[in-house]
Scaffold this active site. Structure first.
Site, PDB file in Angstrom:
ATOM      1  N   SER A  66       0.831  -1.203   0.000  1.00  0.00           N
ATOM      2  CA  SER A  66       0.000   0.000   0.000  1.00  0.00           C
ATOM      3  C   SER A  66       0.863   1.249   0.000  1.00  0.00           C
ATOM      4  O   SER A  66       2.047   1.209   0.345  1.00  0.00           O
ATOM      5  CB  SER A  66      -0.908   0.025   1.236  1.00  0.00           C
ATOM      6  OG  SER A  66      -0.224   0.555   2.364  1.00  0.00           O
ATOM      7  N   ASP A  67       0.281   2.372  -0.350  1.00  0.00           N
ATOM      8  CA  ASP A  67       0.965   3.645  -0.170  1.00  0.00           C
ATOM      9  C   ASP A  67       0.830   4.062   1.295  1.00  0.00           C
ATOM     10  O   ASP A  67       0.112   3.451   2.082  1.00  0.00           O
ATOM     11  CB  ASP A  67       0.392   4.708  -1.112  1.00  0.00           C
ATOM     12  CG  ASP A  67       1.447   5.726  -1.528  1.00  0.00           C
ATOM     13  OD1 ASP A  67       2.399   5.940  -0.751  1.00  0.00           O
ATOM     14  OD2 ASP A  67       1.317   6.308  -2.620  1.00  0.00           O
TER      15      ASP A  67
END
Length: 716
Positions: free
Chosen positions: A260-261
């Site tokens: 994920s970011d």
């Protein structure tokens, strides 16, 4: 039983979840959440990856805790943003794309990977592959521009460079890092150019424009993918099953890690599709997100989600297995300290990297206009160097230079002084980049009075581009326009340099400057690279990887638009145009001048009729009619004239280059597979349709300057 099978069998639920937890522990903060208690959490098996930590000793210290002080001794995965260099900072990706040189893109990624690995880093959050057609969006600086074909070539080159394609040992080589292609996808289509905002694009645009660079990255073997912050039509990418689990995993066959970011899993709550961290963690894991970067959603939410039957232990095990496999691919189980254990580079190696940065810098510079004022002659007596970017050392590095040092950058002032030792160069900033103070105008004018030529260095600060750096009016900030007007009124020759991470709205300046140069943010060798081009030591070769608007009202603007039912016609009021300005951009995609003068003649294609299995070759003769040797770039576009779905007016399918001495001629040959003419059909499945095609070759996407050919696709 394999090592990974043994580990999965032995791991507790908390240890499994820990392998999916990435936290920040270091010097650079790229989001709104800070980590605490990192060392104790590593000992407890609650952390499997770290980001924003670099330095061989610092990384080894953390790695030692994971390997020696935990029950299972599973090494850490260390990730870092290496967008355009690590210690040696290269041009920003948008600038480097202007070189249209895939070998250069690979070489700079290779050099950056070696430096990053020497600092203990095993994974980079790059390349950034977001196609964008809106320069209000600050992250346009980080990617390959507006075109999906160029983006795909950029993706392949960067993945090969970071991951050391062809090197012995593969990802286990101590001088390579795992590449993370980001941000999947349509992040560059953020509404109104506002970072993190929603994107609402059609399925067709996804498949034609935004997904091809990621498909290319997967085909090149990238180890990881990062979903974008944004949602598409209401579905955030961090929880987007159709794109992450179906398209990426099943259709493209990606078997690596999805990370994920920063804080993105928890932000599913802000998106409005999760009510708490338990629901957010469930949605992300179901979609296939393996690593939760800095949100704490997995560490806090997965255990209760599994207990309540919201997500299966099988889904958790699959994610943990992918993370462990990546660590195995990287050789971390064999030797967790292999990155960071190499000897310091010899002085000659450091010098060669600076030379590469200089080469990349000058190949990235785009000469936009030139009234025969450039190149500068060495017998100039006095040059007035004016402007807030002329001696701005830190700004030369651009927005992603986390491990770089501003002190290592060469300023424009220093570069010109070194290149023109016999010329007096006087300097005054005239103004700050973004302030409203005009008191410096007087001193700047005085500097110009006795000068033979003025170099005006304008632009935006490095932190005005990049993440969280959207600009509603991306023109020259502060009083720079007023400074430029004051300088132009003197009536002397003026060369304008534009330092920026995006096209800026500078139409009035373009009309007044005797020469206009897009210098972007070029990295540590910026000043020397710019001086090389201004003095003619290097004949400019850069070409715009984006369409440069006249005004913000033209945005979004790009060459690959569809014709529409009423394409713009100057003599027909009821056609697609503006009342208050032309539809044409200030500068088209591919635009860029040289100190040579190239002309194109006699275009030809090897197959007037072709089938889907054929390779098509287009040739065109190029003559250097100038007095200097130079390099020309030739673009090949196609148009499907009649199709079941309206096709873009121009689609880039290839780029060719040729270097010619003055007065010499040669032939550029560009090949493309007929399969490249397939497109997503009415059902979005790839289709190759028989019929007539136009093939265009030229020096830019300006339709008035293109040479055209006709060819026909046959059935079968």
């Amino acid at each position: 039983m394999t090592l990974i099978d043994k580990l999965l069998t032995a791991m507790t639920l908390e240890e499994k979840i820990g392998q999916l937890n990435m936290v920040a522990a270091g010097y650079a903060i790229t989001g709104p959440v800070l980590a605490s208690g990192t060392a104790s959490d590593i000992r407890a098996g609650r952390i499997g990856s770290l980001l924003n930590l670099w330095g061989a000793e610092e990384v080894a210290a953390m790695q030692k805790i994971a390997v020696e002080d935990t029950r299972l001794g599973i090494p850490l995965l260390i990730g870092f943003d290496v967008l355009h260099g690590h210690r040696t900072i290269f041009p920003i990706p948008l600038a480097e794309t202007a070189s249209f040189d895939s070998l250069l893109w690979e070489r700079t990624a290779r050099a950056a990977a070696i430096e990053a690995a020497a600092d203990g880093i095993a994974m980079t959050f790059a390349p950034m592959l977001d196609i964008t057609r809106d320069p209000r969006w600050g992250r346009i600086a980080e990617g390959p521009g507006e075109d999906p074909w160029a983006g795909a070539q950029f993706a392949k080159a960067k993945v090969k460079g970071f991951q050391g394609a062809g090197l012995p040992g593969g990802l286990k080589n101590p001088e390579v890092v795992a590449a993370t292609a980001k941000h999947l996808c349509a992040y560059g289509a953020a509404i109104a150019g506002r970072d993190y905002a929603s994107a609402d694009v059609s399925e067709r645009l996804l498949h034609e424009v935004y997904l091809p660079p990621f498909a290319a990255a997967v085909a090149a073997g990238c180890a990881a993918i990062m979903p974008a912050f944004n949602d598409i039509a209401g579905i955030p990418l961090t929880a987007h099953i159709p794109l992450l689990r179906d398209w990426l995993r099943k259709i493209e066959g990606f078997d690596g890690v999805i990370v994920s970011d920063y804080n993105a899993v928890a932000e599913l709550i802000s998106h409005g599709i999760a009510g708490n961290l338990i629901e957010a963690a469930t949605l992300a894991l179901r979609a296939g997100v393996d690593i939760d970067m800095m949100s704490g959603a997995y560490s806090q939410g997965l255990a209760p989600a599994i207990a309540r039957g919201m997500v299966s232990i099988g889904a958790l095990d699959a994610a943990v297995r992918r993370v462990l496999i990546l660590k195995e691919w990287l050789g971390l189980f064999d030797d967790p300290y292999r990155r960071g254990s190499t000897a310091a580079p010899a002085p000659s190696v450091s010098t060669s990297r600076r030379e590469l940065a200089r080469e990349a810098g000058r190949r990235s510079i785009v000469l936009l206009t030139n009234d025969n004022i450039l190149p500068l002659t060495p017998n100039l007596r006095r040059i007035a160097l004016i402007g807030p970017l002329a001696d701005a050392r830190a700004d030369m590095l651009g927005p992603w230079s986390l491990a770089g040092h501003a002190s290592s950058a060469v300023t424009i002032r220093e570069g010109l002084a070194a290149a023109l030792p016999g010329t007096e160069i006087v300097f005054a900033p005239g103004a700050t980049i973004s302030g409203e103070d005009t008191s410096g105008f007087t001193a700047a004018l005085e500097m110009c009075r006795d000068a033979e030529l003025i170099v005006l260095s304008l632009g935006e600060a490095a932190d005005m581009s990049g993440e969280a750096a959207s600009r509603a009016s991306p023109g020259l900030p502060g009083v720079q326009n007023a400074l430029a007007d004051t300088i132009f009124e003197i009536g002397k020759p003026v060369v304008v340099l534009i330092s920026s991470g995006r096209p800026l709205m500078i139409a009035p300046i373009a009309g007044k400057a005797h020469a206009l140069v897009a210098t972007w943010f070029l990295g540590v060798e910026a000043g020397n690279a710019i001086a090389d081009v201004l003095t003619g030591t290097y004949n400019p070769t850069g070409r715009l990887p984006v369409t440069w608007p006249r005004d913000v009202g033209q945005i979004p603007i790009f060459f690959g638009e569809r014709p529409g039912g009423r394409p713009a016609h100057p003599e027909n009021h009821y056609t697609s145009k503006y009342l208050d300005m032309p539809v044409e951009p200030l500068f088209p995609f591919g635009h860029g001048l040289s100190y040579s003068r190239f002309t194109l003649h006699n275009p030809r294609v090897n197959k007037q009729d072709f089938t889907v299995t054929d390779e098509v070759t287009v040739e065109i003769d190029v003559i250097n009619e100038g007095i200097l040797a130079g390099e020309e770039t030739v673009f090949l576009f196609t148009r499907d004239i009649v199709a079941s779905v309206a096709r873009p007016l121009l689609e880039l399918k290839g780029v060719g280059k040729i270097a010619l001495a003055a007065g010499k001629s040669g032939t550029v040959s560009i090949k493309f597979s007929a399969k490249a003419l397939a497109f997503p059909g009415v059902d979005l499945k790839p289709v190759f349709e028989p019929g007539e095609f136009l093939i265009y070759v030229g020096q830019s996407a300006d339709p008035r300057q293109l040479h055209s050919l006709k060819a026909r696709a046959l059935p079968g």
